[in-house]
Design a protein around this motif. Structure first.
Motif, PDB file in Angstrom:
ATOM      1  N   ASP A 324    -120.547-124.886   0.448  1.00  0.00           N
ATOM      2  CA  ASP A 324    -119.404-125.628  -0.074  1.00  0.00           C
ATOM      3  C   ASP A 324    -119.163-125.218  -1.531  1.00  0.00           C
ATOM      4  O   ASP A 324    -120.006-125.461  -2.384  1.00  0.00           O
ATOM      5  CB  ASP A 324    -119.684-127.134   0.012  1.00  0.00           C
ATOM      6  CG  ASP A 324    -118.474-127.985  -0.344  1.00  0.00           C
ATOM      7  OD1 ASP A 324    -117.553-127.474  -1.004  1.00  0.00           O
ATOM      8  OD2 ASP A 324    -118.454-129.165   0.048  1.00  0.00           O
ATOM      9  N   PRO A 325    -118.007-124.611  -1.840  1.00  0.00           N
ATOM     10  CA  PRO A 325    -117.755-124.192  -3.217  1.00  0.00           C
ATOM     11  C   PRO A 325    -117.265-125.327  -4.103  1.00  0.00           C
ATOM     12  O   PRO A 325    -117.209-125.181  -5.331  1.00  0.00           O
ATOM     13  CB  PRO A 325    -116.649-123.140  -3.048  1.00  0.00           C
ATOM     14  CG  PRO A 325    -115.883-123.610  -1.857  1.00  0.00           C
ATOM     15  CD  PRO A 325    -116.900-124.238  -0.930  1.00  0.00           C
ATOM     16  N   TRP A 326    -116.887-126.451  -3.505  1.00  0.00           N
ATOM     17  CA  TRP A 326    -116.314-127.564  -4.263  1.00  0.00           C
ATOM     18  C   TRP A 326    -117.338-128.643  -4.572  1.00  0.00           C
ATOM     19  O   TRP A 326    -117.293-129.255  -5.631  1.00  0.00           O
ATOM     20  CB  TRP A 326    -115.155-128.193  -3.482  1.00  0.00           C
ATOM     21  CG  TRP A 326    -114.007-127.280  -3.253  1.00  0.00           C
ATOM     22  CD1 TRP A 326    -113.744-126.100  -3.886  1.00  0.00           C
ATOM     23  CD2 TRP A 326    -112.940-127.477  -2.314  1.00  0.00           C
ATOM     24  NE1 TRP A 326    -112.588-125.551  -3.407  1.00  0.00           N
ATOM     25  CE2 TRP A 326    -112.063-126.365  -2.446  1.00  0.00           C
ATOM     26  CE3 TRP A 326    -112.643-128.464  -1.387  1.00  0.00           C
ATOM     27  CZ2 TRP A 326    -110.916-126.231  -1.677  1.00  0.00           C
ATOM     28  CZ3 TRP A 326    -111.496-128.340  -0.624  1.00  0.00           C
ATOM     29  CH2 TRP A 326    -110.640-127.238  -0.769  1.00  0.00           C
ATOM     30  N   GLU A 327    -118.209-128.912  -3.628  1.00  0.00           N
ATOM     31  CA  GLU A 327    -119.224-129.958  -3.781  1.00  0.00           C
ATOM     32  C   GLU A 327    -120.595-129.306  -3.617  1.00  0.00           C
ATOM     33  O   GLU A 327    -121.113-129.210  -2.513  1.00  0.00           O
ATOM     34  CB  GLU A 327    -119.023-131.072  -2.738  1.00  0.00           C
ATOM     35  CG  GLU A 327    -117.590-131.554  -2.559  1.00  0.00           C
ATOM     36  CD  GLU A 327    -117.024-132.249  -3.786  1.00  0.00           C
ATOM     37  OE1 GLU A 327    -117.781-132.466  -4.755  1.00  0.00           O
ATOM     38  OE2 GLU A 327    -115.825-132.565  -3.776  1.00  0.00           O
ATOM     39  N   PRO A 328    -121.187-128.805  -4.705  1.00  0.00           N
ATOM     40  CA  PRO A 328    -122.414-128.015  -4.607  1.00  0.00           C
ATOM     41  C   PRO A 328    -123.580-128.795  -3.995  1.00  0.00           C
ATOM     42  O   PRO A 328    -123.810-129.951  -4.340  1.00  0.00           O
ATOM     43  CB  PRO A 328    -122.720-127.634  -6.056  1.00  0.00           C
ATOM     44  CG  PRO A 328    -121.410-127.776  -6.775  1.00  0.00           C
ATOM     45  CD  PRO A 328    -120.696-128.894  -6.084  1.00  0.00           C
TER      46      PRO A 328
END
Length: 386
Positions: A324-328
C-alpha cells in the motif's frame, strides 16, 4: 423503516484523500499470507484462527489450530458460479435521503461491507457472491458516495455533514432498519473509521470488525506541525470556496485519472480493469459528487483510529496489504497491540484495496473471523435506540 426498490447496479469515483490507518497495543505475532493466483484453501474447521496453506498461498495467525483444507481455484472463489445466488441492488430511505445498497444471501450471520473514500458498494463485487453462500451480505453506499444521495454540504451552514459520526449513524440505523439484526462490519480504508465509530456509538449492534488497510488519516490536523496548520486551512479554503476546487475535481474525474490512481494503489495492476474504472468513475459524475469530494478532502478533524480503537468492545481483525503506497504497513503495525485487536495479518504483494485486488485472500479471512465470533441469530433483539 426501509423502503426497497430494485435499481440498476453501478458505481463511483476513487482518489487518494482517505489518509487514515490502524494501530494496536497487545503482543501478537504477525500473520503473513504468501499469495499466488491459483488456489486457496476452503476452511472446513474454524475455531481459533489458524494457518492457511495452498499451492503457494500461506497465511499464519497467532491463534494456532488445525484445519482441513480443500483446494479451490481463485476463479471459483471470486465468481458467482452458483445460479441460486443473486445480488440485488435496492434503495433504502434514510432520514429522507435515498441510500443505495446491495444484498445477497438468505441465511447466516449478517455482514455489512463498507467502502473507502471515492468508492462505493460495487468495490465489493468480488466478495458479495462468495460470502453470500453462508452469510447475509449487505454492501452500502455511504451518503455522498456511489448512487446514494449527495446533499450539498453548504446547506448545513457551519455544521459539518460529511463526518464519521454521520456515516456511523447511517451504518447503525441501516442495521436496525434494514437488517434488523446485529452485524459484522467489513471495512476498507476510511470505511474502517466508519465501522469503528459505529461500534463505539452503538456497541450492541456490532459483533466484530475486519479492517482492511484502514486509513491512517495522515493529514489530520492533529498530525501536522504547528507551523503547517495555517497553511493547511488556507489551502482547504481555497479548494472549497474558489473555482480551483471544481477544476481540480474535473481533472480527477476522468477515466485516465481514475485508472492512474487505481494503478498507484493496486500492486497487481492487472486487476485494474475497464469495468473497475467505470464502476469507480460513473457515480462521481453525478450532480453533487464534486462538492462531497472537496468537502471530505478538507475534513481534517474528527476521530483518529488510535482514538477509537481503545473504545471498541467487539473483536477486531486487521489485514494489511504490504504494498500500500498510501497507508504504509510500518505505520499500520502501530495498531496491532490494542486490546480489541485479536490479530494482525499481512497480505504480501497486495495494495490498498485487498478485497478487490486479492479477494481469494480476503474472503476466507472474513469467513473464518465471522465463524469464530458468530452467535445464534436474534433478529429482533437489536435496540432501536442509538
Amino acid at each position: 423503516m426501509a423502503s426497497t426498490t430494485t435499481t440498476a447496479s453501478s458505481t463511483l469515483p476513487l482518489s487518494k484523500p482517505d489518509f487514515p490507518v490502524l494501530s494496536s497495543p497487545r503482543n501478537k505475532k504477525l500473520i503473513v499470507c504468501r499469495t499466488h493466483f491459483q488456489q486457496y484453501p476452503t476452511l472446513r474447521r474454524i475455531s481459533n484462527l489458524r494457518r492457511f496453506n495452498s499451492n503457494g498461498f500461506v497465511a499464519f495467525s497467532r491463534l494456532n489450530d488445525q484445519i482441513e483444507e480443500n483446494g479451490l481455484s481463485t476463479q471459483d472463489m471470486v465468481s458467482n458460479n452458483d445460479p441460486g445466488i443473486e445480488v440485488q441492488s435496492r434503495i433504502w430511505n434514510w432520514r429522507g435521503y435515498s441510500i443505495r445498497y446491495q444484498y445477497s444471501g438468505n441465511s447466516g450471520p449478517a455482514l455489512v461491507l463498507v467502502h473507502g473514500f471515492g468508492a462505493n458498494s460495487d468495490h465489493w463485487r468480488k466478495n458479495i457472491p462468495v460470502l453470500a453462500k453462508s452469510h447475509r451480505v449487505y454492501s452500502i453506499d455511504l451518503i455522498g458516495y456511489g448512487y446514494s444521495d449527495k446533499p450539498n454540504p453548504r446547506q448545513f451552514g457551519d455544521n459539518l455533514f460529511y463526518t464519521f459520526e454521520t456515516w456511523a449513524t447511517q451504518l447503525n440505523e441501516f442495521c436496525i432498519d434494514v437488517i434488523k439484526d446485529e452485524a459484522f462490519f467489513i471495512c476498507n480504508s476510511i470505511g474502517g473509521l466508519v465501522g469503528l465509530q459505529a461500534a463505539v456509538m452503538a456497541p450492541q449492534i456490532c459483533k466484530g470488525i475486519i479492517l482492511l488497510n484502514i486509513s491512517l488519516r495522515m493529514l489530520h490536523i492533529k498530525k501536522q506541525p504547528w507551523f503547517g496548520k495555517p497553511l493547511i486551512r488556507s489551502f482547504q479554503n481555497l479548494l472549497r470556496n474558489t473555482a480551483l476546487g471544481k477544476y481540480f475535481y474535473k481533472s480527477v474525474a476522468t477515466p485516465d485519472s481514475v485508472r492512474s490512481i487505481l494503478c498507484q494503489c493496486y500492486h497487481d495492476t492487472s486487476q485494474v480493469t475497464e469495468e473497475l474504472v467505470q464502476k469507480i468513475l460513473n457515480p462521481g459524475l453525478e450532480p453533487g459528487a464534486a462538492d462531497v469530494f472537496l468537502e471530505f478532502i478538507c475534513y481534517s478533524a474528527g476521530p483518529l483510529p488510535e482514538e477509537l480503537l481503545p473504545q471498541v468492545k467487539c473483536p477486531i481483525l486487521i489485514a494489511w496489504g504490504d504494498k500500500d503506497p498510501w497507508e504504509p504497513l510500518k505505520l499500520g503495525r502501530n495498531y496491532e497491540n490494542f486490546d480489541s485487536v485479536e490479530d494482525f495479518i499481512v497480505l504480501p504483494n497486495v495494495g490498498h484495496c485487498p478485497q478487490d485486488e486479492a479477494p481469494h485472500l480476503v474472503n476466507p479471512l472474513v469467513e473464518s473471523f465471522v465463524a469464530r465470533h458468530a452467535t445464534p441469530s436474534t433478529s429482533t433483539s437489536v435496540s432501536t435506540t442509538i
